[in-house]
Scaffold this active site. Structure first.
Site, short mmCIF file in Angstrom:
data_model
loop_
_atom_site.label_atom_id
_atom_site.label_comp_id
_atom_site.label_asym_id
_atom_site.label_seq_id
_atom_site.Cartn_x
_atom_site.Cartn_y
_atom_site.Cartn_z
N ASP A 13 -36.43 -42.61 -33.77
CA ASP A 13 -36.03 -42.76 -32.35
C ASP A 13 -35.63 -41.43 -31.71
O ASP A 13 -34.78 -41.39 -30.84
CB ASP A 13 -34.86 -43.75 -32.21
CG ASP A 13 -35.14 -45.05 -32.92
OD1 ASP A 13 -36.26 -45.54 -32.80
OD2 ASP A 13 -34.23 -45.56 -33.61
N GLU A 14 -36.24 -40.35 -32.13
CA GLU A 14 -35.87 -39.02 -31.61
C GLU A 14 -36.48 -38.73 -30.24
O GLU A 14 -36.20 -37.71 -29.63
CB GLU A 14 -36.31 -37.90 -32.58
CG GLU A 14 -35.66 -37.94 -33.95
CD GLU A 14 -36.49 -38.75 -34.95
OE1 GLU A 14 -37.44 -39.44 -34.51
OE2 GLU A 14 -36.18 -38.71 -36.15
N GLY A 15 -37.35 -39.63 -29.79
CA GLY A 15 -38.05 -39.37 -28.53
C GLY A 15 -39.41 -38.73 -28.79
O GLY A 15 -39.95 -38.02 -27.95
N LYS A 16 -39.97 -39.04 -29.98
CA LYS A 16 -41.30 -38.49 -30.33
C LYS A 16 -42.35 -38.95 -29.33
O LYS A 16 -43.27 -38.21 -29.00
CB LYS A 16 -41.73 -38.97 -31.73
CG LYS A 16 -40.87 -38.46 -32.85
CD LYS A 16 -41.37 -38.98 -34.19
CE LYS A 16 -41.17 -40.45 -34.42
NZ LYS A 16 -39.79 -40.91 -34.51
N GLY A 40 -41.92 -48.25 -32.40
CA GLY A 40 -42.27 -48.73 -31.07
C GLY A 40 -42.12 -47.62 -30.05
O GLY A 40 -41.15 -46.87 -30.09
N HIS A 41 -43.10 -47.49 -29.19
CA HIS A 41 -43.01 -46.52 -28.10
C HIS A 41 -42.97 -47.29 -26.79
O HIS A 41 -43.78 -48.18 -26.59
CB HIS A 41 -44.26 -45.65 -28.04
CG HIS A 41 -44.31 -44.60 -29.09
ND1 HIS A 41 -45.46 -43.95 -29.43
CD2 HIS A 41 -43.35 -44.08 -29.86
CE1 HIS A 41 -45.21 -43.07 -30.37
NE2 HIS A 41 -43.94 -43.14 -30.66
N THR A 42 -42.03 -46.92 -25.94
CA THR A 42 -42.06 -47.47 -24.59
C THR A 42 -42.54 -46.36 -23.68
O THR A 42 -41.93 -45.29 -23.63
CB THR A 42 -40.66 -47.94 -24.17
OG1 THR A 42 -40.21 -48.86 -25.17
CG2 THR A 42 -40.67 -48.64 -22.83
N GLN A 218 -40.97 -43.21 -37.40
CA GLN A 218 -39.63 -43.09 -38.01
C GLN A 218 -39.22 -41.61 -38.11
O GLN A 218 -39.62 -40.84 -37.26
CB GLN A 218 -39.58 -43.79 -39.39
CG GLN A 218 -39.69 -45.30 -39.31
CD GLN A 218 -41.11 -45.81 -39.24
OE1 GLN A 218 -41.94 -45.36 -39.98
NE2 GLN A 218 -41.37 -46.75 -38.36
N THR A 294 -37.97 -51.88 -30.99
CA THR A 294 -38.60 -52.97 -31.74
C THR A 294 -37.66 -54.16 -31.90
O THR A 294 -38.07 -55.30 -31.79
CB THR A 294 -39.05 -52.44 -33.13
OG1 THR A 294 -39.95 -51.36 -32.90
CG2 THR A 294 -39.74 -53.51 -33.95
N GLY A 296 -34.24 -54.28 -30.50
CA GLY A 296 -33.20 -54.40 -29.47
C GLY A 296 -31.80 -54.14 -30.00
O GLY A 296 -30.81 -54.28 -29.28
N ARG A 297 -31.70 -53.75 -31.28
CA ARG A 297 -30.36 -53.52 -31.87
C ARG A 297 -29.68 -52.31 -31.25
O ARG A 297 -30.35 -51.35 -30.86
CB ARG A 297 -30.49 -53.25 -33.38
CG ARG A 297 -30.85 -54.46 -34.19
CD ARG A 297 -30.93 -54.12 -35.66
NE ARG A 297 -32.10 -53.32 -35.99
CZ ARG A 297 -32.40 -52.90 -37.21
NH1 ARG A 297 -31.58 -53.16 -38.22
NH2 ARG A 297 -33.49 -52.21 -37.44
N GLY A 403 -35.86 -31.82 -23.73
CA GLY A 403 -35.90 -33.01 -22.88
C GLY A 403 -34.66 -33.04 -22.01
O GLY A 403 -33.53 -32.97 -22.50
P1 IMP Z 1 -38.26 -51.03 -42.29
O1 IMP Z 1 -39.07 -49.82 -41.96
O2 IMP Z 1 -38.44 -52.16 -41.32
O3 IMP Z 1 -38.45 -51.47 -43.71
O4 IMP Z 1 -36.70 -50.63 -42.18
C1 IMP Z 1 -36.10 -49.71 -43.08
C2 IMP Z 1 -35.08 -48.84 -42.35
O5 IMP Z 1 -35.76 -47.99 -41.44
C3 IMP Z 1 -34.06 -49.61 -41.50
O6 IMP Z 1 -32.84 -48.91 -41.52
C4 IMP Z 1 -34.66 -49.56 -40.12
O7 IMP Z 1 -33.69 -49.70 -39.10
C5 IMP Z 1 -35.25 -48.17 -40.12
N1 IMP Z 1 -36.38 -48.02 -39.19
C6 IMP Z 1 -37.64 -48.47 -39.35
N2 IMP Z 1 -38.40 -48.14 -38.30
C7 IMP Z 1 -37.63 -47.43 -37.47
C8 IMP Z 1 -37.87 -46.77 -36.23
O8 IMP Z 1 -38.98 -46.75 -35.68
N3 IMP Z 1 -36.79 -46.15 -35.69
C9 IMP Z 1 -35.58 -46.11 -36.29
N4 IMP Z 1 -35.31 -46.70 -37.44
C10 IMP Z 1 -36.33 -47.36 -38.04
#
Ligand code: IMP
Length: 422
Positions: A13-16, A40-42, A218, A294, A296-297, A403
Site C-alpha cells: 500500500d505504498e502508492g505503487k 488492489g489499485h484504485t 504488496q 481489497t 476495507g480494513r 507524491g
Molecule cells: P495474503 O496475501 O492474503 O495471504 O495476506 C498475508 C499478509 O499480507 C496479510 O498481513 C495481509 O494483510 C498482507 N497483504 C496482502 N496483500 C496486501 C496488499 O496488497 N497490501 C497490504 N498488505 C497486504
C-alpha cells in the site's frame, strides 16, 4: 528505461499504483510479476473510479500490452468480472496477455484460507482471505491448476479429480470434479483469447528496445523469504522475483524504483516497531485515508522507519526511491523518523535484525525533524525538502519522485525546478 521494476519498499500500500500509472504513460509493456487479488489499485480517471485487482492499470491507457506473469495467482471468476466491468465502461482489454503458467485460485483455496485463519485464532496472519496462501502452497506441492489447463477440458477435469481427491477430505462441502469443470467452461471461453507465452513476448519486446515496466504487488516486508515471516504473503514481492515471475533473466532489468510512503502503514498482524501509539495514529489514518482497497480494513499507521527502508533498498538493489504521500505529514509540527532500533540487550543498530526475536522486540530510536505546516504544491517548503534529503542521506539513494497529493498530477519529479537544491 527498457526494463524497470517498481517494488513496494514497506508492507504494501505504498502508492505503487500511482507511480506505475505515471510511468505506464511512457511504457510499452506493463507487467505484474507476482501476487493476486490480495492487491488492489484504485485509479481515478476523468472522475471515474476503477478498482483493479488482476489487470495491470496500464490497460486504462489503451495501446499498451499488459501482462499477468507466471508468478501471479488468478481468481478466474474475479478476473472475468474485472474484464467485463472494464469493457462495459468502454475500456478495451485487447492488450491483456495472461501467462499460461500462472496458477488459478480455486474455491477450495478461498475456503481453506478462511478456515486456517479461524484455526490459528490469536495467531492468525490477518490475510486478505482471497485464497492466496493456499494457491501458492498447492503450486509448490505440484497440485496446482494452471491457466493453461483451462485450454483443454479433458486435462482440466483430470487435474480437478487429482486435486479434489486430496481436498475433499477436509472440505466442509465436498466438490465434484465434473461439476466444477462444467462451471469453469464459461470462464475458460472468456479467458482463452488472452492466454499467451508472456515470457517470450516480454523478451521480444526488450530485444526490440521497447519499454517494459515490471510491477510488484504488496511490499518487501511481506516477502515470503525476506519479510517479517510468518506475517507475510505467500509470494516474493522483491525486485529479484520480477525476473522469475515474468520469465526473463535478471540481467535484463535496468533499474529498480522502490516506492515508500513518507510514513508507514501495515494491514494484518505482525510486528511494527514504529506503529504510533496515540492520537497521531488516527490523524495519519484520516489524512492519508488509510483503509484497505481489497478488504476495507483500517491500516495501522507509523512514522517512517529508515532501518526497514535501508533493508528494502538493499534486498531490492533499488536504484532510486519514490516517496509518496508527503502531504499527509504537512499537518504535523514535528515529525519523528526512526533511524535506529534499540535491541533487548540495550545495543542499538541501524541494520534490520536478521533474527525474528530481535525484530519483535526492537524499539525505535527517533530523530525528530521539523514539520512545514503548509500545504504542498509543486514547490517544496524548505523543511519538506530537508525531510526528503534526510531520507536520501540515510539510504544513500536518490529520491526521484515525491507524491504531494491524492490526484495523479501531484507528483514532483527530480528534474522539476521545484525539487532543485537551492
Ligand atoms: P495474503 O496475501 O492474503 O495471504 O495476506 C498475508 C499478509 O499480507 C496479510 O498481513 C495481509 O494483510 C498482507 N497483504 C496482502 N496483500 C496486501 C496488499 O496488497 N497490501 C497490504 N498488505 C497486504
Amino acid at each position: 528505461m527498457p526494463a524497470t521494476v517498481i517494488v513496494g519498499a514497506q508492507w504494501g500500500d505504498e502508492g505503487k499504483g500511482k507511480i506505475v500509472d505515471l510511468l505506464a504513460q511512457s511504457s510499452d509493456f506493463v507487467c505484474r510479476y507476482q501476487g493476486g487479488p490480495n492487491a488492489g489499485h484504485t485509479i481515478v480517471r476523468h472522475g471515474e473510479t476503477f478498482k483493479l485487482h488482476h489487470v495491470p492499470s496500464g490497460i486504462l491507457y489503451g495501446g499498451k500490452i499488459c501482462v499477468v506473469g507466471a508468478g501471479c495467482v488468478i481468481d478466474p471468476g474475479l478476473l472475468v468480472r474485472e474484464l467485463n466491468d472494464l469493457e462495459e465502461r468502454g475500456i478495451s482489454t485487447e492488450g491483456l496477455r495472461i501467462s499460461g503458467n500462472a496458477h488459478l485460485i480455486m474455491p477450495w483455496h478461498v475456503a481453506s484460507d478462511s478456515a486456517s485463519e479461524r484455526r490459528l485464532g490469536k495467531l492468525q496472519i490477518g490475510t486478505t482471505r482471497r485464497g492466496i496462501g493456499p494457491a501458492y502452497a498447492d503450486k509448490a506441492a505440484r497440485l496446482g491448476i494452471r491457466v493453461q489447463d483451462i485450454l483443454d477440458a479433458k486435462i482440466l477435469r483430470q487435474k480437478f479429480e487429482t486435486a479434489l481427491a486430496e481436498k475433499n477430505r477436509v472440505l466442509d462441502e465436498p466438490l465434484e470434479a465434473g461439476d466444477l469443470a462444467d462451471r469453469m467452461e464459461t470462464c475458460a471461453a472468456r479467458l482463452r483469447p488472452y492466454i499467451a507465452d508472456t515470457s517470450l513476448l516480454v523478451d521480444q519486446a526488450l530485444r526490440a528496445g521497447e519499454r517494459v515496466l515490471l510491477e510488484g504487488a504488496q511490499g518487501t516486508l511481506l516477502d515470503l523469504d525476506h519479510g517479517t515471516y510468518p506475517f507475510v504473503t505467500s509470494s516474493n514481492p522483491v525486485a529479484g522475483a520480477a525476473a522469475t515471475g515474468i520469465g526473463i533473466g535478471p540481467t535484463r532489468i535496468d533499474s529498480v524504483v522502490g516506492v515508500a510512503k513518507a510514513y508507514v502503514t501495515r494491514v494484518g498482524e505482525g510486528p511494527f516497531p514504529t506503529e504510533i501509539d496515540g492520537p497521531d495514529e488516527a490523524r495519519v489514518r484520516e489524512l492519508g485515508e488509510e483503509y484497505g482497497t481489497t478488504t476495507g480494513r483500517e491500516r495501522r499507521c507509523g512514522w517512517l522507519d529508515l532501518v526497514a527502508l535501508r533493508f528494502a533498498a538493499r534486498v531490492n538493489g533499488m536504484t532510486s526511491l519514490a516517496l509518496t504521500k508527503l502531504d499527509v505529514l504537512s499537518a504535523f509540527a514535528e515529525i519523528p523518523v526512526c533511524t535506529r532500533y534499540r535491541l533487548p540487550d540495550g545495543s542499538e543498530t541501524d541494520e534490520f535484525p536478521a533474527h525474528q526475536s530481535d525484530f519483535h522486540h526492537a524499539r525505535p530510536v527517533y530523530e525528530t525533524l521539523p514539520g512545514w505546516r503548509e500545504p504542498l504544491d509543486d514547490r517544496l517548503p524548505p523543511a519538506a525538502r530537508s525531510y526528503v534529503e534526510f531520507v536520501e542521506s540515510a539510504l544513500e539513494l536518490e529520491v526521484s519522485m515525491i507524491g504531494t497529493g491524492a490526484d495523479r498530477e501531484s507528483v514532483i519529479t527530480r528534474d522539476q525546478p521545484a525539487y532543485s537544491r537551492s
